[in-house]
Design a protein around this motif. Structure first.
Motif, PDB file in Angstrom:
ATOM      1  N   ILE A   1       0.756  -1.309   0.133  1.00  0.00           N
ATOM      2  CA  ILE A   1       0.105   0.110  -0.078  1.00  0.00           C
ATOM      3  C   ILE A   1       0.893   1.394   0.125  1.00  0.00           C
ATOM      4  CG2 ILE A   1      -1.834   1.281   1.394  1.00  0.00           C
ATOM      5  CD1 ILE A   1      -2.540  -1.353   2.581  1.00  0.00           C
ATOM      6  N   ALA A   2       0.583   2.176  -0.930  1.00  0.00           N
ATOM      7  CA  ALA A   2       1.023   3.375  -1.022  1.00  0.00           C
ATOM      8  C   ALA A   2       0.325   4.622  -0.553  1.00  0.00           C
ATOM      9  CB  ALA A   2       2.014   3.831  -2.430  1.00  0.00           C
ATOM     10  N   ASP A   3       0.596   5.353   0.427  1.00  0.00           N
ATOM     11  CA  ASP A   3      -0.370   6.617   0.573  1.00  0.00           C
ATOM     12  C   ASP A   3       0.261   7.987   0.302  1.00  0.00           C
ATOM     13  OD1 ASP A   3      -1.972   8.595   2.001  1.00  0.00           O
ATOM     14  OD2 ASP A   3      -1.155   8.208   3.843  1.00  0.00           O
TER      15      ASP A   3
ATOM     16  N   LYS B   1       7.990   5.230  -7.038  1.00  0.00           N
ATOM     17  CA  LYS B   1       7.896   4.964  -8.600  1.00  0.00           C
ATOM     18  C   LYS B   1       8.724   3.623  -8.927  1.00  0.00           C
ATOM     19  CE  LYS B   1      11.442   8.233 -10.653  1.00  0.00           C
ATOM     20  NZ  LYS B   1      11.446   9.337 -11.353  1.00  0.00           N
ATOM     21  N   GLU B   2       9.780   3.281  -7.984  1.00  0.00           N
ATOM     22  CA  GLU B   2      10.686   2.282  -8.538  1.00  0.00           C
ATOM     23  C   GLU B   2      10.145   0.846  -8.322  1.00  0.00           C
ATOM     24  OE1 GLU B   2      13.222   3.002  -9.989  1.00  0.00           O
ATOM     25  OE2 GLU B   2      13.017   5.088 -10.082  1.00  0.00           O
ATOM     26  N   ARG B   3       8.892   0.784  -7.854  1.00  0.00           N
ATOM     27  CA  ARG B   3       8.350  -0.613  -7.290  1.00  0.00           C
ATOM     28  C   ARG B   3       6.772  -0.732  -7.954  1.00  0.00           C
ATOM     29  NH1 ARG B   3       7.317  -2.090  -1.310  1.00  0.00           N
ATOM     30  NH2 ARG B   3       6.079  -3.654  -2.314  1.00  0.00           N
ATOM     31  N   LYS B   4       6.033  -1.947  -7.792  1.00  0.00           N
ATOM     32  CA  LYS B   4       4.755  -2.118  -8.121  1.00  0.00           C
ATOM     33  C   LYS B   4       3.927  -1.990  -6.732  1.00  0.00           C
ATOM     34  CE  LYS B   4       4.915  -2.549 -12.568  1.00  0.00           C
ATOM     35  NZ  LYS B   4       4.291  -1.629 -13.793  1.00  0.00           N
ATOM     36  N   TRP B   5       2.867  -1.700  -6.659  1.00  0.00           N
ATOM     37  CA  TRP B   5       1.929  -1.169  -5.587  1.00  0.00           C
ATOM     38  C   TRP B   5       0.563  -2.124  -6.096  1.00  0.00           C
ATOM     39  CZ3 TRP B   5       4.431   0.390  -1.345  1.00  0.00           C
ATOM     40  CH2 TRP B   5       5.337   1.008  -1.443  1.00  0.00           C
ATOM     41  N   ASP B   6      -0.129  -2.511  -5.080  1.00  0.00           N
ATOM     42  CA  ASP B   6      -1.361  -3.187  -4.963  1.00  0.00           C
ATOM     43  C   ASP B   6      -2.467  -2.398  -4.933  1.00  0.00           C
ATOM     44  OD1 ASP B   6      -0.292  -6.000  -5.394  1.00  0.00           O
ATOM     45  OD2 ASP B   6       0.152  -5.960  -3.237  1.00  0.00           O
ATOM     46  N   ILE B   7      -2.267  -1.258  -3.881  1.00  0.00           N
ATOM     47  CA  ILE B   7      -3.137  -0.199  -3.431  1.00  0.00           C
ATOM     48  C   ILE B   7      -2.409   1.089  -3.357  1.00  0.00           C
ATOM     49  CG2 ILE B   7      -4.716   0.650  -1.866  1.00  0.00           C
ATOM     50  CD1 ILE B   7      -5.274  -2.381  -0.834  1.00  0.00           C
ATOM     51  N   VAL B   8      -3.204   2.088  -4.013  1.00  0.00           N
ATOM     52  CA  VAL B   8      -2.531   3.440  -3.883  1.00  0.00           C
ATOM     53  C   VAL B   8      -3.481   4.351  -3.568  1.00  0.00           C
ATOM     54  CG1 VAL B   8      -1.450   5.357  -5.182  1.00  0.00           C
ATOM     55  CG2 VAL B   8      -0.895   3.097  -5.778  1.00  0.00           C
TER      56      VAL B   8
ATOM     57  N   PRO C   1      -0.326   4.168 -14.067  1.00  0.00           N
ATOM     58  CA  PRO C   1      -0.097   2.871 -14.817  1.00  0.00           C
ATOM     59  C   PRO C   1       1.254   2.477 -14.693  1.00  0.00           C
ATOM     60  CG  PRO C   1      -1.288   4.393 -16.096  1.00  0.00           C
ATOM     61  CD  PRO C   1      -0.734   5.226 -15.046  1.00  0.00           C
ATOM     62  N   GLU C   2       2.478   3.001 -14.469  1.00  0.00           N
ATOM     63  CA  GLU C   2       3.566   2.757 -14.415  1.00  0.00           C
ATOM     64  C   GLU C   2       4.006   1.898 -13.154  1.00  0.00           C
ATOM     65  OE1 GLU C   2       5.673   2.435 -17.062  1.00  0.00           O
ATOM     66  OE2 GLU C   2       3.969   3.620 -18.151  1.00  0.00           O
ATOM     67  N   ILE C   3       3.120   2.357 -11.912  1.00  0.00           N
ATOM     68  CA  ILE C   3       3.621   1.781 -10.558  1.00  0.00           C
ATOM     69  C   ILE C   3       2.453   0.976 -10.027  1.00  0.00           C
ATOM     70  CG2 ILE C   3       4.834   4.048 -10.402  1.00  0.00           C
ATOM     71  CD1 ILE C   3       2.719   4.477  -8.208  1.00  0.00           C
ATOM     72  N   VAL C   4       1.577   0.392 -10.500  1.00  0.00           N
ATOM     73  CA  VAL C   4       0.553  -0.371  -9.897  1.00  0.00           C
ATOM     74  C   VAL C   4       0.604  -1.725 -10.616  1.00  0.00           C
ATOM     75  CG1 VAL C   4      -1.185   1.389  -9.122  1.00  0.00           C
ATOM     76  CG2 VAL C   4      -1.472   0.571 -11.700  1.00  0.00           C
ATOM     77  N   ASP C   5       0.352  -3.085  -9.840  1.00  0.00           N
ATOM     78  CA  ASP C   5       0.354  -4.368 -10.290  1.00  0.00           C
ATOM     79  C   ASP C   5      -1.256  -4.411 -10.757  1.00  0.00           C
ATOM     80  OD1 ASP C   5       2.423  -5.951 -10.506  1.00  0.00           O
ATOM     81  OD2 ASP C   5       2.566  -5.955  -8.105  1.00  0.00           O
ATOM     82  N   LYS C   6      -1.682  -5.741 -11.326  1.00  0.00           N
ATOM     83  CA  LYS C   6      -2.973  -6.105 -11.548  1.00  0.00           C
ATOM     84  C   LYS C   6      -2.961  -7.530 -10.547  1.00  0.00           C
ATOM     85  CE  LYS C   6      -4.034  -4.823 -16.050  1.00  0.00           C
ATOM     86  NZ  LYS C   6      -4.428  -5.141 -17.428  1.00  0.00           N
ATOM     87  N   PRO C   7      -4.140  -7.559  -9.752  1.00  0.00           N
ATOM     88  CA  PRO C   7      -5.095  -6.394  -9.735  1.00  0.00           C
ATOM     89  C   PRO C   7      -4.416  -5.392  -8.875  1.00  0.00           C
ATOM     90  CG  PRO C   7      -5.665  -8.260  -8.232  1.00  0.00           C
ATOM     91  CD  PRO C   7      -4.502  -8.790  -9.039  1.00  0.00           C
TER      92      PRO C   7
ATOM     93  N   LYS D   1     -22.717  13.403  -0.880  1.00  0.00           N
ATOM     94  CA  LYS D   1     -21.901  14.091  -1.790  1.00  0.00           C
ATOM     95  C   LYS D   1     -20.861  13.275  -2.173  1.00  0.00           C
ATOM     96  CE  LYS D   1     -22.761  18.411   0.589  1.00  0.00           C
ATOM     97  NZ  LYS D   1     -22.059  19.613   1.295  1.00  0.00           N
ATOM     98  N   ASP D   2     -20.481  13.527  -3.573  1.00  0.00           N
ATOM     99  CA  ASP D   2     -19.354  12.962  -4.440  1.00  0.00           C
ATOM    100  C   ASP D   2     -18.183  13.158  -3.256  1.00  0.00           C
ATOM    101  OD1 ASP D   2     -21.302  12.098  -6.148  1.00  0.00           O
ATOM    102  OD2 ASP D   2     -20.284  13.367  -7.656  1.00  0.00           O
ATOM    103  N   ARG D   3     -17.394  11.919  -2.873  1.00  0.00           N
ATOM    104  CA  ARG D   3     -16.404  12.161  -2.093  1.00  0.00           C
ATOM    105  C   ARG D   3     -15.192  11.421  -2.173  1.00  0.00           C
ATOM    106  NH1 ARG D   3     -15.498  16.519   0.083  1.00  0.00           N
ATOM    107  NH2 ARG D   3     -17.749  16.350   0.769  1.00  0.00           N
ATOM    108  N   MET D   4     -15.375  10.405  -2.835  1.00  0.00           N
ATOM    109  CA  MET D   4     -14.242   9.337  -3.336  1.00  0.00           C
ATOM    110  C   MET D   4     -14.364   8.917  -4.771  1.00  0.00           C
ATOM    111  SD  MET D   4     -14.922   7.298  -0.074  1.00  0.00           S
ATOM    112  CE  MET D   4     -16.510   7.860   0.080  1.00  0.00           C
ATOM    113  N   VAL D   5     -13.188   8.624  -5.325  1.00  0.00           N
ATOM    114  CA  VAL D   5     -13.119   8.000  -6.729  1.00  0.00           C
ATOM    115  C   VAL D   5     -12.222   6.904  -6.687  1.00  0.00           C
ATOM    116  CG1 VAL D   5     -12.572   8.182  -9.266  1.00  0.00           C
ATOM    117  CG2 VAL D   5     -13.721  10.092  -7.959  1.00  0.00           C
ATOM    118  N   PHE D   6     -12.850   5.484  -6.943  1.00  0.00           N
ATOM    119  CA  PHE D   6     -12.224   4.525  -6.903  1.00  0.00           C
ATOM    120  C   PHE D   6     -11.912   3.754  -8.290  1.00  0.00           C
ATOM    121  CE2 PHE D   6     -13.315   4.690  -2.574  1.00  0.00           C
ATOM    122  CZ  PHE D   6     -12.090   3.923  -2.017  1.00  0.00           C
ATOM    123  N   CYS D   7     -10.647   3.258  -8.507  1.00  0.00           N
ATOM    124  CA  CYS D   7     -10.384   2.608  -9.857  1.00  0.00           C
ATOM    125  C   CYS D   7      -9.844   1.180  -9.206  1.00  0.00           C
ATOM    126  CB  CYS D   7      -9.149   3.472 -10.473  1.00  0.00           C
ATOM    127  SG  CYS D   7      -8.507   2.613 -12.127  1.00  0.00           S
ATOM    128  N   ILE D   8     -10.575   0.140 -10.060  1.00  0.00           N
ATOM    129  CA  ILE D   8     -10.195  -1.233  -9.694  1.00  0.00           C
ATOM    130  C   ILE D   8      -9.762  -1.790 -10.940  1.00  0.00           C
ATOM    131  CG2 ILE D   8     -11.054  -3.336  -9.031  1.00  0.00           C
ATOM    132  CD1 ILE D   8     -12.999  -2.066  -7.455  1.00  0.00           C
TER     133      ILE D   8
END
Length: 285
Positions: free
Chosen positions: A121-123, A180-187, A233-239, A276-283
């Motif tokens: 996880i990256a915050d 940016k040097e590694r892949k992440w499951d959750i950002v 797109p360069e730093i996240v894994d699938k899924p 109210k719109d408060r979050m956007v998620f991308c799966i």
């Protein structure tokens, strides 16, 4: 200021004073609890006890500070978030309840895609560290890294992690650069999203006391979402799961940024408890 012999009198007087100055009356109770070192139940049980003159004067000084705009959290030095107490100061954004909803939705999705409970996880832009630390506390096996461009904010976040016994790695740098040097499951990120043109409409306790680097962004508050979406797109894994907290009018714009970056992903806007719109998620599967 008038002398108050008993605790209940001090509370009543402070509540009325704050109300007459356009502040929330409930702040008087929070400040009095802090001053006396009591829980809410402890304060209620002590209402008929006498209040020392020195304690009353210290309490009233803090009440006047809040009446003039200083946030309660800067007076007490803490804020509750997801059932835990976090240290805050003028160098970090005060955690909001809406961010708890970002955590809740992320945990729900993570249980489906990472049932072992150990995602990376990256915050991004961690501030006081509430997102990263909470995710680590809720998912102890997760590998969590938090970033911020502010060294002062990172110092607060590190202190909170230590106090809450959360093994979080902290990196200094701008947005995705440190991760940016590694892949992440959750950002996850709750970046600055208020447009500079909105500053006059903010309450003075926000505009004058919280760090502007944590509040404001260019392009009507959208600049950092657009920049992060382009690099993700360069730093996240699938899924992978990407979750952003947003301003209530930014849902479709931020959704479009993520959809352009991940055309095949499920990208959706989620409302908060106030509808109210408060979050956007991308799966990204």
């Amino acid at each position: 200021m008038t002398n108050r012999k008993y605790i209940f009198e001090a509370l009543q007087g402070a509540s009325s004073f704050l109300k007459s100055n356009g502040r929330e009356e409930a702040a008087a109770r929070i400040i009095l609890q802090h001053e006396l070192g009591l829980s809410h139940a402890g304060l209620l049980a002590s209402m008929r006890e006498e209040l020392e003159e020195e304690k009353f004067r210290e309490f009233w000084d803090k009440i006047e500070l809040h009446a003039s705009g200083t946030p309660v959290q800067h007076i007490t030095g803490t804020e509750e978030f997801y059932g835990r107490s976090f240290r805050v100061n003028a160098q970090v954004l005060i955690p909001r309840p809406e961010t708890e909803e970002l955590i809740e939705e992320t945990l729900k999705i993570a249980a489906r895609y990472f049932p072992e409970g150990n995602p990376s996880i990256a915050d991004i832009g961690t501030g006081s560290g509430v997102i990263a630390i909470t995710m680590k506390c809720e998912l102890p096996a997760a590998k969590v890294t938090a970033t911020d461009i502010s060294e002062e904010a990172l110092a607060v976040a590190k202190d909170n992690a230590k106090r809450l016994n959360a093994d979080v790695a902290f990196e200094s740098g701008d947005l995705l650069e440190p991760v940016k040097e590694r892949k992440w499951d959750i950002v996850l990120s709750n970046p600055p999203y208020i447009g500079y043109e909105e500053a006059p409409d903010l309450s003075d306790s926000v505009r004058d006391f919280e760090p502007h680097t944590a509040l404001f962004a260019e392009n009507e508050g959208l600049a950092l979402y657009e920049k992060m979406a382009a690099g993700l797109p360069e730093i996240v894994d699938k899924p992978s799961i990407i979750g952003f907290e947003i301003g209530y009018a930014q849902g479709e714009a931020v959704r479009a940024f993520l959809k352009a970056a991940f055309p095949e992903a499920n990208v959706y806007v989620k409302k908060d408890i106030n509808k109210k719109d408060r979050m956007v998620f991308c799966i990204n599967e």
